[in-house]
Design a protein around this motif. Sequence first.
Motif, PDB file in Angstrom:
ATOM      1  N   LEU A 224      26.424  33.741  48.080  1.00  0.00           N
ATOM      2  CA  LEU A 224      26.143  34.274  46.652  1.00  0.00           C
ATOM      3  C   LEU A 224      27.508  34.703  46.199  1.00  0.00           C
ATOM      4  CD1 LEU A 224      22.907  36.010  46.546  1.00  0.00           C
ATOM      5  CD2 LEU A 224      23.267  33.574  45.807  1.00  0.00           C
ATOM      6  N   PHE A 225      28.030  34.179  45.186  1.00  0.00           N
ATOM      7  CA  PHE A 225      29.316  34.679  44.384  1.00  0.00           C
ATOM      8  C   PHE A 225      28.900  34.920  42.930  1.00  0.00           C
ATOM      9  CE2 PHE A 225      31.334  32.385  47.778  1.00  0.00           C
ATOM     10  CZ  PHE A 225      32.586  33.138  48.101  1.00  0.00           C
ATOM     11  N   ALA A 226      29.220  36.153  42.596  1.00  0.00           N
ATOM     12  CA  ALA A 226      29.471  36.687  41.333  1.00  0.00           C
ATOM     13  C   ALA A 226      30.824  36.455  40.508  1.00  0.00           C
ATOM     14  CB  ALA A 226      29.415  38.382  41.285  1.00  0.00           C
ATOM     15  N   LEU A 227      30.573  35.679  39.441  1.00  0.00           N
ATOM     16  CA  LEU A 227      31.771  35.508  38.615  1.00  0.00           C
ATOM     17  C   LEU A 227      32.439  36.274  37.782  1.00  0.00           C
ATOM     18  CD1 LEU A 227      30.270  31.673  37.593  1.00  0.00           C
ATOM     19  CD2 LEU A 227      31.577  32.630  39.846  1.00  0.00           C
ATOM     20  N   TYR A 228      33.406  36.948  38.169  1.00  0.00           N
ATOM     21  CA  TYR A 228      34.013  38.110  37.494  1.00  0.00           C
ATOM     22  C   TYR A 228      35.017  37.563  36.432  1.00  0.00           C
ATOM     23  CZ  TYR A 228      35.840  42.810  36.970  1.00  0.00           C
ATOM     24  OH  TYR A 228      36.600  43.906  36.368  1.00  0.00           O
ATOM     25  N   SER A 229      34.845  37.872  35.224  1.00  0.00           N
ATOM     26  CA  SER A 229      35.940  37.135  34.142  1.00  0.00           C
ATOM     27  C   SER A 229      37.128  37.873  34.118  1.00  0.00           C
ATOM     28  CB  SER A 229      35.085  37.195  32.732  1.00  0.00           C
ATOM     29  OG  SER A 229      34.758  38.610  32.644  1.00  0.00           O
ATOM     30  N   ARG A 230      37.449  39.040  34.630  1.00  0.00           N
ATOM     31  CA  ARG A 230      38.842  39.647  34.476  1.00  0.00           C
ATOM     32  C   ARG A 230      39.575  39.500  35.959  1.00  0.00           C
ATOM     33  NH1 ARG A 230      36.511  45.659  31.824  1.00  0.00           N
ATOM     34  NH2 ARG A 230      35.569  44.406  29.929  1.00  0.00           N
ATOM     35  N   GLU A 231      40.623  40.236  36.010  1.00  0.00           N
ATOM     36  CA  GLU A 231      41.404  40.313  37.128  1.00  0.00           C
ATOM     37  C   GLU A 231      41.139  41.782  37.961  1.00  0.00           C
ATOM     38  OE1 GLU A 231      45.430  39.945  36.201  1.00  0.00           O
ATOM     39  OE2 GLU A 231      45.130  37.644  35.460  1.00  0.00           O
ATOM     40  N   PHE A 232      41.480  41.673  39.448  1.00  0.00           N
ATOM     41  CA  PHE A 232      41.045  42.618  40.078  1.00  0.00           C
ATOM     42  C   PHE A 232      42.317  43.651  40.271  1.00  0.00           C
ATOM     43  CE2 PHE A 232      38.854  39.179  42.585  1.00  0.00           C
ATOM     44  CZ  PHE A 232      37.468  39.553  42.060  1.00  0.00           C
ATOM     45  N   ALA A 233      41.944  44.748  39.467  1.00  0.00           N
ATOM     46  CA  ALA A 233      42.968  45.891  39.398  1.00  0.00           C
ATOM     47  C   ALA A 233      44.494  45.718  39.415  1.00  0.00           C
ATOM     48  CB  ALA A 233      42.631  46.832  40.566  1.00  0.00           C
ATOM     49  N   GLY A 234      44.757  44.540  38.859  1.00  0.00           N
ATOM     50  CA  GLY A 234      46.217  44.109  38.653  1.00  0.00           C
ATOM     51  C   GLY A 234      46.677  43.314  40.043  1.00  0.00           C
ATOM     52  N   HIS A 235      45.888  43.158  40.919  1.00  0.00           N
ATOM     53  CA  HIS A 235      46.497  42.561  42.234  1.00  0.00           C
ATOM     54  C   HIS A 235      46.484  40.946  42.195  1.00  0.00           C
ATOM     55  CE1 HIS A 235      46.783  46.327  44.442  1.00  0.00           C
ATOM     56  NE2 HIS A 235      45.514  46.527  44.064  1.00  0.00           N
ATOM     57  N   GLU A 236      47.435  40.404  42.184  1.00  0.00           N
ATOM     58  CA  GLU A 236      47.522  39.022  42.391  1.00  0.00           C
ATOM     59  C   GLU A 236      47.609  38.359  43.513  1.00  0.00           C
ATOM     60  OE1 GLU A 236      51.072  38.083  40.237  1.00  0.00           O
ATOM     61  OE2 GLU A 236      50.342  38.786  38.493  1.00  0.00           O
ATOM     62  N   GLU A 237      47.597  39.213  44.668  1.00  0.00           N
ATOM     63  CA  GLU A 237      47.528  38.587  46.074  1.00  0.00           C
ATOM     64  C   GLU A 237      46.126  38.053  46.374  1.00  0.00           C
ATOM     65  OE1 GLU A 237      48.922  39.988  50.580  1.00  0.00           O
ATOM     66  OE2 GLU A 237      48.755  41.375  48.808  1.00  0.00           O
ATOM     67  N   TYR A 238      45.090  38.383  45.832  1.00  0.00           N
ATOM     68  CA  TYR A 238      43.710  37.997  46.313  1.00  0.00           C
ATOM     69  C   TYR A 238      43.034  37.444  44.886  1.00  0.00           C
ATOM     70  CZ  TYR A 238      42.350  42.735  45.411  1.00  0.00           C
ATOM     71  OH  TYR A 238      42.099  44.052  45.027  1.00  0.00           O
ATOM     72  N   ARG A 239      41.957  36.609  45.044  1.00  0.00           N
ATOM     73  CA  ARG A 239      41.231  36.145  43.720  1.00  0.00           C
ATOM     74  C   ARG A 239      40.098  36.153  44.033  1.00  0.00           C
ATOM     75  NH1 ARG A 239      43.761  33.638  39.933  1.00  0.00           N
ATOM     76  NH2 ARG A 239      42.067  34.553  38.668  1.00  0.00           N
ATOM     77  N   ALA A 240      39.488  36.815  45.292  1.00  0.00           N
ATOM     78  CA  ALA A 240      38.127  36.796  45.399  1.00  0.00           C
ATOM     79  C   ALA A 240      37.861  38.154  46.375  1.00  0.00           C
ATOM     80  CB  ALA A 240      37.278  35.725  46.181  1.00  0.00           C
ATOM     81  N   ILE A 241      36.539  38.664  46.422  1.00  0.00           N
ATOM     82  CA  ILE A 241      36.341  39.807  47.168  1.00  0.00           C
ATOM     83  C   ILE A 241      34.969  39.644  48.035  1.00  0.00           C
ATOM     84  CG2 ILE A 241      35.482  42.314  47.280  1.00  0.00           C
ATOM     85  CD1 ILE A 241      37.041  42.762  44.701  1.00  0.00           C
ATOM     86  N   VAL A 242      35.155  39.600  49.331  1.00  0.00           N
ATOM     87  CA  VAL A 242      34.201  39.293  50.361  1.00  0.00           C
ATOM     88  C   VAL A 242      33.315  40.608  50.718  1.00  0.00           C
ATOM     89  CG1 VAL A 242      33.569  38.219  52.408  1.00  0.00           C
ATOM     90  CG2 VAL A 242      35.430  37.361  51.321  1.00  0.00           C
ATOM     91  N   HIS A 243      32.007  40.265  50.729  1.00  0.00           N
ATOM     92  CA  HIS A 243      31.103  41.504  51.032  1.00  0.00           C
ATOM     93  C   HIS A 243      31.409  41.720  52.504  1.00  0.00           C
ATOM     94  CE1 HIS A 243      27.711  43.982  51.153  1.00  0.00           C
ATOM     95  NE2 HIS A 243      27.420  44.061  50.061  1.00  0.00           N
TER      96      HIS A 243
END
Length: 252
Positions: A224-243
Amino acid sequence: TRPVVRLLKRYAAAATGALWVCVVIVFRLYGPVWNVITYIPACAVMIIIMAGVKKPTAILKGVGVMYLAACLLGGFIHILYYYTTFGYMVSRPDNRPYTASIWHIAAGTVLFTPALKIAYTRISARLKIRRFVYEIEIEHGGKKICLKALCDTGNSLTDPYNGEPVNIICSDCLNVIIGDIAGCGYHLVPYKTVGTDEGLIPVVRLDRLILHEGQKTKVIDKPLFALYSREFAGHEEYRAIVHPALMGGTKG
């Protein structure tokens, strides 16, 4: 825009604290009662302005972190003043060439503070983030996308309907493989971040998630993936967060 807003909030919080100190000095607001107001409510107002938190527990944690940082900085200044030549240069009564003036100290502070912040931000980011950043592959409908993802122990998002862990990804990353989410049978789940963001977020079920951890590979089917419409706290190194629950082994 968001980094600018965060910076303005920090300036506003600092200006509020400085204004209160000026009021205390000008009107001579000394005594136990005023000390309590300065050390607790005034700091709490600064935390509310800077972080936008409203819960009492979050405000108290912010005040605690503020005092911890102040104690660390105070200890550093104490060592610098009493155990280096800096204190001798500042406190010398004469006006010899090696005596530091108030303008030298002010100029050094202006130049040193941004440099210290940049160094701390970059070093902490590499030590804390790179260690948990993985290469992942997401497959769906015969298409595949590769990107970097962070395994965040603070991600506790789960599907309330079946209790499954939910990963998070920037919605623009999946446009290539899923297109319109209306055709993916998405559903909404409630979420809340550490700050003030909360509400409902769309969640889709994809075909496969492949995580590359060094020489090891883990495959998770039907994640399951939640679609986040913003960026992660200004970090450009990753674009996804794995549970973190998915990092315990392969699931099929």
